[in-house]
Design a protein around this motif. Structure first.
Motif, short mmCIF file in Angstrom:
data_model
loop_
_atom_site.label_atom_id
_atom_site.label_comp_id
_atom_site.label_asym_id
_atom_site.label_seq_id
_atom_site.Cartn_x
_atom_site.Cartn_y
_atom_site.Cartn_z
N UNK A 198 0.77 -1.20 -0.18
CA UNK A 198 -0.07 0.06 -0.14
C UNK A 198 0.90 1.24 0.04
N UNK A 199 0.55 2.15 -0.53
CA UNK A 199 1.05 3.46 -0.55
C UNK A 199 0.11 4.71 -0.31
N UNK A 200 0.29 5.29 0.74
CA UNK A 200 -0.36 6.40 1.01
C UNK A 200 0.39 7.66 0.67
N UNK A 201 -0.35 8.30 -0.37
CA UNK A 201 0.75 9.42 -1.05
C UNK A 201 0.02 10.92 -0.63
N UNK A 202 0.74 11.99 -0.37
CA UNK A 202 0.25 13.26 -0.58
C UNK A 202 1.09 14.16 -1.20
N UNK A 203 0.71 14.81 -2.38
CA UNK A 203 1.55 15.10 -3.35
C UNK A 203 1.33 16.75 -3.58
N UNK A 204 2.12 17.69 -3.12
CA UNK A 204 2.11 19.03 -3.11
C UNK A 204 2.82 19.78 -4.29
N UNK A 207 17.18 18.70 2.83
CA UNK A 207 17.07 20.09 2.60
C UNK A 207 17.36 21.09 3.71
N UNK A 208 17.73 22.15 3.14
CA UNK A 208 17.98 23.17 4.33
C UNK A 208 16.85 24.19 4.53
N UNK A 209 16.30 24.39 3.46
CA UNK A 209 14.90 25.31 3.33
C UNK A 209 13.61 24.74 2.58
N UNK A 210 12.80 24.35 3.48
CA UNK A 210 11.33 24.06 2.69
C UNK A 210 10.95 25.20 1.56
N UNK A 211 10.90 24.96 0.41
CA UNK A 211 10.59 25.91 -0.67
C UNK A 211 9.14 26.45 -0.11
N UNK A 212 8.25 25.61 0.22
CA UNK A 212 6.87 25.79 0.26
C UNK A 212 6.61 26.89 1.58
N UNK A 222 10.53 38.70 -21.81
CA UNK A 222 11.17 37.60 -20.74
C UNK A 222 10.07 36.96 -19.86
N UNK A 223 10.25 35.80 -19.88
CA UNK A 223 9.19 35.09 -18.83
C UNK A 223 9.91 34.01 -17.99
N UNK A 224 9.60 33.92 -16.87
CA UNK A 224 10.14 32.71 -15.84
C UNK A 224 9.22 32.17 -14.95
N UNK A 225 9.56 30.89 -14.63
CA UNK A 225 8.75 30.21 -14.01
C UNK A 225 9.61 29.23 -12.67
N UNK A 226 8.89 28.93 -11.82
CA UNK A 226 9.23 28.21 -10.64
C UNK A 226 8.45 27.14 -10.14
N UNK A 227 8.71 25.87 -10.12
CA UNK A 227 8.11 24.59 -10.01
C UNK A 227 8.72 24.03 -8.67
N UNK A 228 7.90 23.76 -7.81
CA UNK A 228 8.27 23.23 -6.62
C UNK A 228 7.36 21.95 -5.98
N UNK A 229 7.77 20.75 -5.81
CA UNK A 229 6.89 19.56 -5.44
C UNK A 229 7.62 18.85 -4.31
N UNK A 230 6.37 18.50 -3.53
CA UNK A 230 6.65 17.85 -2.25
C UNK A 230 5.96 16.47 -2.44
N UNK A 231 6.72 15.35 -2.49
CA UNK A 231 6.04 14.13 -2.29
C UNK A 231 5.99 13.56 -0.93
N UNK A 232 4.89 13.31 -0.27
CA UNK A 232 4.89 12.61 1.17
C UNK A 232 4.35 11.38 0.95
N UNK A 233 5.34 10.29 0.90
CA UNK A 233 5.07 8.93 0.49
C UNK A 233 5.08 7.98 1.56
N UNK A 246 9.79 11.77 2.81
CA UNK A 246 9.65 13.03 2.50
C UNK A 246 10.44 13.60 1.40
N UNK A 247 9.80 13.91 -0.05
CA UNK A 247 10.84 14.21 -1.17
C UNK A 247 10.61 15.65 -1.40
N UNK A 248 11.49 16.28 -1.85
CA UNK A 248 11.57 17.77 -2.28
C UNK A 248 12.11 17.98 -3.73
N UNK A 249 11.36 18.83 -4.61
CA UNK A 249 12.21 18.90 -5.78
C UNK A 249 11.85 20.32 -6.09
N UNK A 250 12.66 21.00 -7.01
CA UNK A 250 12.58 22.43 -7.20
C UNK A 250 12.97 22.58 -8.67
#
Length: 546
Positions: A64-70, A154-159, A185-196, A209-213
């Motif tokens: 079973x995988x209980x997942x929370x994806x932010x 991580x050192x700082x949670x992006x959220x 000029x256009x710019x974007x920032x994506x942040x992901x937190x997988x709590x699995x 608890x996994x973080x990506x940016x």
């Protein structure tokens, strides 16, 4: 369907899978994202409901995988904010083996009753599927880890960083580009937190608890007099890090050729956008490349994509076996080539390894999505093909007794399957810098950044472009080039690798949304390398028509 139409349509599909997909759940607030709906004790209790229900219903295995994806996505253009999106997806997926056959079901009703109903549905699906199963599923054994916790270091949670601070940084990057010659000029920032949370009848209860940016931008310049325009995208790499990646550090910067600044474990988006505007302006008057044979000096942010397409995907075992053919087909690297023990994939200095434990990489986790502890293993050693990528129900096909730990699902509602781990080219063993490499080239091209590409259905014949190109003559950079792409096949290309810079130049490229499967799923994966040289590669001019 005509082949040309097929290539065009599949090309659009592949390209689409590399585009951002910010909406992966329901809209929510940042306050809700920072809250915790379930503690680890509650997760274990729900997991036991699924595992006990599965076993009492005839399952020989269950997980079973209980997942929370932010997800948070911020988009800007020039001096305006185009959009800010916060989303959350929360639920559970249960996988079982009954009568030697897989069954899977998922639910967003994360209660005892909801989990029990989903488990019974997975069992029913497995029983129905077993009528058509020719051979029973064979799982490689896995160690029971008990209760363990793994977090991205991580050192700082992006959220937790105020949205206003992140918006200000993106707008500064846009301003830096506009002030130095960019028209848009256009710019974007994506942040992901997988709590699995993963649990299985093998005896593991794993909380991760996994973080990506991923910061990125695109700047373009229009020359009104000539009507010409050029664009340059960011040279950033998406990373498995927190917001500390957005705080530039001097020790993480490398001075590249032609005034370029290269980044390792932190990134200066304002500096890169400023340089991008200057380079886009320079591209407008740069000369067009003369087709022919060149020695190519490829920096890691560019070479990572070539590794991804010509090594990462063709060494996926399900693609090799023909179980997977979506997104550019199967593979030339057949089982007999591995079994021979002599198949020459590249030159003797080519050592390519898989590793889901690389710090800062997108694929870095402690355990995969079927509870296998992640590790490093060799794919190509001294130029010879020595292994593939396999998960628990594939290992026996290779005559191996353990999974490589590269199973992944993009969400709780998707069934996990074999996905590419981080696949990287090992740096050279002797001290060797980019400057030294360029000095050793008489006629060549330095290529940085990602560009358009195509590869055939066996992952063999290919063509790659890039972001910026510089001509090398007699050991020196002489100026920028336009319209560059190189053509080769996988074996020929990797056998032309003659020199690799040492570990001081080792950096990561990343794909934030790599597509595979049907229904399609995306995953995040990194590819590391140092700058490498490939001699005598065929270069074409993409601006000329025949």
């Amino acid at each position: 369907m005509k082949r040309r139409d097929f290539v065009q349509l599949t090309g659009l599909g592949i390209g689409g899978m590399l585009l951002p997909f910010p909406s992966m759940g329901n809209p929510t607030t940042i306050e809700a994202m920072l809250d915790t709906p379930l503690d680890i004790r509650q997760k274990k209790q729900l997991a036991d409901v699924a595992l006990n229900t599965a076993k009492s219903s005839g399952a020989t295995y269950a997980d079973i995988r209980i997942g929370r994806y932010l997800n948070q996505f911020i988009s800007t253009r020039e001096n305006k904010v185009q959009g800010i999106e916060n989303s959350e997806s929360f639920g559970t997926g249960i996988r079982v083996i009954v009568n030697g056959t897989w069954g899977f079901a998922a639910t967003n009703d994360v209660t005892n009753d909801g989990v029990k109903k989903a488990t019974l549905r997975a069992v029913a699906i497995a029983k129905a599927n077993s009528k058509f199963q020719k051979e029973p599923v064979k799982l490689a054994p896995v160690k029971a880890f008990g209760e363990v916790v793994w977090n991205t270091p991580i050192q700082q949670n992006a959220f937790e960083v105020p949205v206003s601070e992140k918006v200000d940084l993106l707008l500064k990057a846009n301003a830096g580009a506009l002030q130095n010659g960019a028209t848009f000029a256009s710019s974007n920032l994506f942040m992901v937190n997988e709590q699995k949370y993963f649990a299985s009848t093998d005896g593991s209860y794993i909380d991760q608890n996994i973080h990506r940016i991923w910061p990125t931008f695109n700047v373009s310049t229009i020359d009104k007099a000539s009507g010409k325009f050029k664009a340059r995208q960011a040279l950033s790499a998406p990373m498995g890090m927190g917001y500390e990646y957005m705080v530039p550090k001097k020790e993480d910067k490398l001075q590249g050729p032609a005034g370029m600044v290269l980044y390792r474990n932190s990134y200066d988006i304002v500096e890169d956008a400023t340089l991008a505007a200057k380079q886009a302006k320079e591209m407008i008057t740069a000369k067009s490349v003369e087709p022919g044979k060149y020695d190519l000096v490829l920096e890691p942010n560019h070479l990572g994509l070539t590794i991804h397409e010509s090594v990462g995907h063709p060494l996926e075992l399900d693609r090799i076996l023909g179980y997977e053919a979506n997104y550019a087909g199967t593979s030339f690297a057949t089982l007999d080539k591995l079994k021979s023990g002599t198949f020459n994939y590249g030159s003797k200095i080519v050592n390519i390894f898989a590793d889901k434990t690389q710090p800062g990489s997108l694929g870095a986790v402690g355990y995969d999505d079927e509870g296998v502890q992640c590790k490093r293993w060799d794919l190509i050693r001294d130029g010879i093909l020595v292994n593939f990528q396999a998960i628990r129900d594939q290992a026996h096909i290779l005559g191996q007794n353990e999974s490589h730990g590269c199973c992944y699902a993009q969400s709780w509602s998707d069934v996990q399957f074999q996905r590419m781990p981080n696949v990287s080219l090992a740096p050279g063993k002797e001290p060797y810098s980019i400057d030294q490499m360029i000095k050793d080239v008489e006629k060549g091209i330095y290529i940085a950044g990602r560009g358009s590409y195509s590869i055939d259905q066996q992952r063999y014949n290919f063509q790659f472009g890039g972001t910026v190109f510089y001509e090398i003559k007699n050991g020196a950079i002489t100026g920028m080039l336009n319209d560059v792409a190189y053509q080769s096949n996988t074996q020929e290309f990797w056998n032309s690798c003659v020199k690799i810079c040492d570990e001081r130049d080792y950096r990561l490229f990343g794909s934030f949304f790599d597509g595979k499967g049907q229904p399609s799923q995306v995953s995040a994966v990194s590819h590391g390398s140092a700058t490498a040289r490939f001699n005598g590669v065929n270069v074409i001019n993409t601006g000329r028509t025949i």
